[in-house]
Design a protein around this motif. Structure first.
Motif, PDB file in Angstrom:
ATOM      1  N   TYR A  82     -10.627  12.292 -22.028  1.00  0.00           N
ATOM      2  CA  TYR A  82     -10.597  10.898 -22.472  1.00  0.00           C
ATOM      3  C   TYR A  82     -11.946  10.492 -23.061  1.00  0.00           C
ATOM      4  O   TYR A  82     -12.018   9.780 -24.070  1.00  0.00           O
ATOM      5  CB  TYR A  82     -10.224  10.006 -21.282  1.00  0.00           C
ATOM      6  CG  TYR A  82      -9.867   8.587 -21.646  1.00  0.00           C
ATOM      7  CD1 TYR A  82      -9.352   8.260 -22.896  1.00  0.00           C
ATOM      8  CD2 TYR A  82     -10.034   7.564 -20.719  1.00  0.00           C
ATOM      9  CE1 TYR A  82      -9.023   6.957 -23.210  1.00  0.00           C
ATOM     10  CE2 TYR A  82      -9.706   6.249 -21.031  1.00  0.00           C
ATOM     11  CZ  TYR A  82      -9.204   5.958 -22.278  1.00  0.00           C
ATOM     12  OH  TYR A  82      -8.882   4.677 -22.591  1.00  0.00           O
ATOM     13  N   HIS A  83     -13.030  10.941 -22.435  1.00  0.00           N
ATOM     14  CA  HIS A  83     -14.373  10.680 -22.940  1.00  0.00           C
ATOM     15  C   HIS A  83     -14.524  11.247 -24.347  1.00  0.00           C
ATOM     16  O   HIS A  83     -15.024  10.567 -25.254  1.00  0.00           O
ATOM     17  CB  HIS A  83     -15.412  11.310 -22.005  1.00  0.00           C
ATOM     18  CG  HIS A  83     -16.829  11.086 -22.431  1.00  0.00           C
ATOM     19  ND1 HIS A  83     -17.634  10.119 -21.871  1.00  0.00           N
ATOM     20  CD2 HIS A  83     -17.586  11.706 -23.377  1.00  0.00           C
ATOM     21  CE1 HIS A  83     -18.826  10.156 -22.459  1.00  0.00           C
ATOM     22  NE2 HIS A  83     -18.823  11.111 -23.362  1.00  0.00           N
ATOM     23  N   ASN A  84     -14.079  12.473 -24.542  1.00  0.00           N
ATOM     24  CA  ASN A  84     -14.187  13.108 -25.863  1.00  0.00           C
ATOM     25  C   ASN A  84     -13.365  12.355 -26.903  1.00  0.00           C
ATOM     26  O   ASN A  84     -13.786  12.223 -28.062  1.00  0.00           O
ATOM     27  CB  ASN A  84     -13.718  14.565 -25.793  1.00  0.00           C
ATOM     28  CG  ASN A  84     -14.663  15.438 -25.001  1.00  0.00           C
ATOM     29  OD1 ASN A  84     -15.841  15.125 -24.854  1.00  0.00           O
ATOM     30  ND2 ASN A  84     -14.154  16.537 -24.464  1.00  0.00           N
ATOM     31  N   PHE A  85     -12.199  11.858 -26.494  1.00  0.00           N
ATOM     32  CA  PHE A  85     -11.367  11.112 -27.442  1.00  0.00           C
ATOM     33  C   PHE A  85     -12.023   9.775 -27.791  1.00  0.00           C
ATOM     34  O   PHE A  85     -12.062   9.380 -28.960  1.00  0.00           O
ATOM     35  CB  PHE A  85      -9.981  10.865 -26.838  1.00  0.00           C
ATOM     36  CG  PHE A  85      -9.070  10.071 -27.744  1.00  0.00           C
ATOM     37  CD1 PHE A  85      -8.388  10.685 -28.779  1.00  0.00           C
ATOM     38  CD2 PHE A  85      -8.916   8.698 -27.556  1.00  0.00           C
ATOM     39  CE1 PHE A  85      -7.563   9.956 -29.620  1.00  0.00           C
ATOM     40  CE2 PHE A  85      -8.089   7.957 -28.392  1.00  0.00           C
ATOM     41  CZ  PHE A  85      -7.412   8.590 -29.427  1.00  0.00           C
ATOM     42  N   ARG A 130     -14.263  -1.163 -19.101  1.00  0.00           N
ATOM     43  CA  ARG A 130     -13.449  -0.751 -17.964  1.00  0.00           C
ATOM     44  C   ARG A 130     -13.418   0.772 -17.839  1.00  0.00           C
ATOM     45  O   ARG A 130     -13.545   1.332 -16.748  1.00  0.00           O
ATOM     46  CB  ARG A 130     -12.022  -1.288 -18.117  1.00  0.00           C
ATOM     47  CG  ARG A 130     -11.133  -1.035 -16.917  1.00  0.00           C
ATOM     48  CD  ARG A 130      -9.676  -1.157 -17.297  1.00  0.00           C
ATOM     49  NE  ARG A 130      -9.254  -0.078 -18.182  1.00  0.00           N
ATOM     50  CZ  ARG A 130      -8.114  -0.085 -18.867  1.00  0.00           C
ATOM     51  NH1 ARG A 130      -7.308  -1.112 -18.798  1.00  0.00           N
ATOM     52  NH2 ARG A 130      -7.789   0.947 -19.624  1.00  0.00           N
ATOM     53  N   ASP A 131     -13.263   1.454 -18.973  1.00  0.00           N
ATOM     54  CA  ASP A 131     -13.181   2.907 -18.942  1.00  0.00           C
ATOM     55  C   ASP A 131     -14.532   3.539 -18.608  1.00  0.00           C
ATOM     56  O   ASP A 131     -14.595   4.574 -17.936  1.00  0.00           O
ATOM     57  CB  ASP A 131     -12.660   3.427 -20.284  1.00  0.00           C
ATOM     58  CG  ASP A 131     -11.240   2.956 -20.569  1.00  0.00           C
ATOM     59  OD1 ASP A 131     -10.515   2.672 -19.600  1.00  0.00           O
ATOM     60  OD2 ASP A 131     -10.855   2.868 -21.747  1.00  0.00           O
ATOM     61  N   ARG A 190     -18.110   6.004 -14.245  1.00  0.00           N
ATOM     62  CA  ARG A 190     -19.285   5.816 -13.386  1.00  0.00           C
ATOM     63  C   ARG A 190     -18.954   6.011 -11.917  1.00  0.00           C
ATOM     64  O   ARG A 190     -19.790   6.524 -11.151  1.00  0.00           O
ATOM     65  CB  ARG A 190     -19.877   4.420 -13.609  1.00  0.00           C
ATOM     66  CG  ARG A 190     -20.631   4.256 -14.920  1.00  0.00           C
ATOM     67  CD  ARG A 190     -21.093   2.817 -15.081  1.00  0.00           C
ATOM     68  NE  ARG A 190     -21.932   2.393 -13.957  1.00  0.00           N
ATOM     69  CZ  ARG A 190     -22.215   1.124 -13.679  1.00  0.00           C
ATOM     70  NH1 ARG A 190     -21.694   0.157 -14.396  1.00  0.00           N
ATOM     71  NH2 ARG A 190     -22.997   0.827 -12.661  1.00  0.00           N
ATOM     72  N   ILE A 191     -17.766   5.575 -11.498  1.00  0.00           N
ATOM     73  CA  ILE A 191     -17.457   5.652 -10.066  1.00  0.00           C
ATOM     74  C   ILE A 191     -16.823   6.987  -9.675  1.00  0.00           C
ATOM     75  O   ILE A 191     -16.514   7.195  -8.510  1.00  0.00           O
ATOM     76  CB  ILE A 191     -16.517   4.507  -9.630  1.00  0.00           C
ATOM     77  CG1 ILE A 191     -15.131   4.651 -10.269  1.00  0.00           C
ATOM     78  CG2 ILE A 191     -17.124   3.154  -9.923  1.00  0.00           C
ATOM     79  CD1 ILE A 191     -14.082   3.726  -9.670  1.00  0.00           C
ATOM     80  N   ASN A 217     -15.852  -5.498 -14.290  1.00  0.00           N
ATOM     81  CA  ASN A 217     -14.734  -5.391 -15.229  1.00  0.00           C
ATOM     82  C   ASN A 217     -13.609  -4.558 -14.645  1.00  0.00           C
ATOM     83  O   ASN A 217     -12.435  -4.941 -14.707  1.00  0.00           O
ATOM     84  CB  ASN A 217     -15.237  -4.790 -16.555  1.00  0.00           C
ATOM     85  CG  ASN A 217     -14.252  -4.941 -17.678  1.00  0.00           C
ATOM     86  OD1 ASN A 217     -13.208  -4.310 -17.675  1.00  0.00           O
ATOM     87  ND2 ASN A 217     -14.595  -5.752 -18.674  1.00  0.00           N
ATOM     88  N   LEU A 218     -13.968  -3.416 -14.070  1.00  0.00           N
ATOM     89  CA  LEU A 218     -12.965  -2.540 -13.465  1.00  0.00           C
ATOM     90  C   LEU A 218     -12.330  -3.206 -12.247  1.00  0.00           C
ATOM     91  O   LEU A 218     -11.107  -3.143 -12.060  1.00  0.00           O
ATOM     92  CB  LEU A 218     -13.604  -1.210 -13.065  1.00  0.00           C
ATOM     93  CG  LEU A 218     -12.700  -0.206 -12.344  1.00  0.00           C
ATOM     94  CD1 LEU A 218     -11.514   0.191 -13.212  1.00  0.00           C
ATOM     95  CD2 LEU A 218     -13.495   1.034 -11.938  1.00  0.00           C
ATOM     96  N   HIS A 219     -13.135  -3.868 -11.424  1.00  0.00           N
ATOM     97  CA  HIS A 219     -12.617  -4.509 -10.223  1.00  0.00           C
ATOM     98  C   HIS A 219     -11.656  -5.641 -10.591  1.00  0.00           C
ATOM     99  O   HIS A 219     -10.614  -5.813  -9.949  1.00  0.00           O
ATOM    100  CB  HIS A 219     -13.771  -5.039  -9.373  1.00  0.00           C
ATOM    101  CG  HIS A 219     -13.395  -5.332  -7.955  1.00  0.00           C
ATOM    102  ND1 HIS A 219     -12.848  -6.537  -7.565  1.00  0.00           N
ATOM    103  CD2 HIS A 219     -13.457  -4.563  -6.834  1.00  0.00           C
ATOM    104  CE1 HIS A 219     -12.612  -6.509  -6.271  1.00  0.00           C
ATOM    105  NE2 HIS A 219     -12.970  -5.327  -5.794  1.00  0.00           N
ATOM    106  N   SER A 220     -11.995  -6.406 -11.623  1.00  0.00           N
ATOM    107  CA  SER A 220     -11.121  -7.485 -12.082  1.00  0.00           C
ATOM    108  C   SER A 220      -9.786  -6.932 -12.562  1.00  0.00           C
ATOM    109  O   SER A 220      -8.723  -7.509 -12.294  1.00  0.00           O
ATOM    110  CB  SER A 220     -11.803  -8.261 -13.202  1.00  0.00           C
ATOM    111  OG  SER A 220     -10.948  -9.259 -13.729  1.00  0.00           O
ATOM    112  N   PHE A 221      -9.831  -5.806 -13.254  1.00  0.00           N
ATOM    113  CA  PHE A 221      -8.611  -5.140 -13.711  1.00  0.00           C
ATOM    114  C   PHE A 221      -7.728  -4.763 -12.524  1.00  0.00           C
ATOM    115  O   PHE A 221      -6.513  -4.989 -12.536  1.00  0.00           O
ATOM    116  CB  PHE A 221      -8.986  -3.899 -14.528  1.00  0.00           C
ATOM    117  CG  PHE A 221      -7.863  -2.937 -14.755  1.00  0.00           C
ATOM    118  CD1 PHE A 221      -6.888  -3.181 -15.722  1.00  0.00           C
ATOM    119  CD2 PHE A 221      -7.778  -1.758 -14.023  1.00  0.00           C
ATOM    120  CE1 PHE A 221      -5.848  -2.287 -15.933  1.00  0.00           C
ATOM    121  CE2 PHE A 221      -6.748  -0.857 -14.236  1.00  0.00           C
ATOM    122  CZ  PHE A 221      -5.778  -1.131 -15.194  1.00  0.00           C
TER     123      PHE A 221
END
Length: 259
Positions: free
Chosen positions: A26-29, A85-86, A91-92, A197-201
């Protein structure tokens, strides 16, 4: 997070290793050199979100399902603003693979796979629409023609199955009071760590699924309808994006089958 940190994190299960590989893919994309279709992808994503709202308008107007479909359209299939978010998810990763139970790591992997597959499929679809067919504005006819030219029905079927699997898994987690309490307690720490951002999602997703009180009927309806639409597109049926065909199950007919 750099690719090196993803690669160097120790993992303890096949599901964690699978999640690592999916995050790398996904990172590469996301950071590929080819960004020539960025504007076209945004236009396509917006059109498809509106199409889904139109196709499933009876569900969208139903108080039980409205918040769930809002989450689907705005948080899982929004035209843009996925980057932060991604990045948070990358990061986690080192902490997640240490602390999360293996079954939850598996579900996170499904989410990443769905994200990646959806964007890959849409990138191909946008290329056919705007470069091969040279459309200026997307119509139902041009959209369906591009779908057929992409010739990736099996991947679209897999995309639909991923949605079903993720929905069923999340429904189990939403029923857990411990998980909901953990989300509530970790809001401030997540924001302080730059993961707001991720937590809100996650909070919006859990709230949407909790509001439904069970996702089985919604998933059954959406999967049934979208599968029928996919068949109709590839069979070149007229107006495949509507619910006029009897085989496309309605909310009323589905409810009558529930014991």
């Amino acid at each position: 997070m750099s690719k090196e940190k993803l690669l160097n994190t120790k993992v303890r299960s096949d599901n964690a290793e699978r999640l690592r590989q999916l995050l790398l893919d996904y990172h590469n994309f996301r950071y590929r050199d080819d960004t020539s279709l960025e504007a076209e992808m945004e236009k396509l994503s917006h059109w498809q979100a509106e199409r889904l709202k139109f196709t499933h308008q009876d569900l969208y107007q139903n108080p039980r399902y409205h918040e769930g479909l809002e989450f689907l359209l705005k948080d899982l299939y929004a035209p843009k603003e996925f980057t932060q978010r991604d990045d948070d998810l990358e990061r986690i990763f080192p902490v997640a693979v240490k602390l999360l139970p293996d079954n939850l790591i598996y579900t996170v992997g499904l989410l990443v796979e769905l994200n990646l597959l959806t964007q890959q499929l849409d990138h191909k679809l946008a290329d056919v629409l705007f470069n091969q067919l040279n459309v200026n504005e997307i119509t139902e006819e041009s959209y369906c023609e591009a779908y057929r030219l992409c010739n990736n029905k099996s991947l679209r079927v897999h995309q639909t199955q991923l949605i079903a699997n993720i929905g069923n898994d999340l429904d189990v987690y939403v029923r857990s009071r411990l998980v909901r309490l953990t989300l509530k307690m970790t809001r401030s720490p997540a924001e302080m760590a730059g993961l707001g951002n991720l937590h809100s999602f996650l909070r919006r997703g859990f709230s949407a699924f909790h509001q439904m009180g069970g996702v089985d009927e919604l998933l059954e309806l959406i999967i049934s309808r979208e599968s029928a639409i996919l068949d109709d597109i590839y069979n070149d049926k007229p107006s495949p994006l509507s619910l006029t065909h009897s085989k496309k199950q309605s909310l009323a007919s589905s409810a009558s089958q529930v014991p």
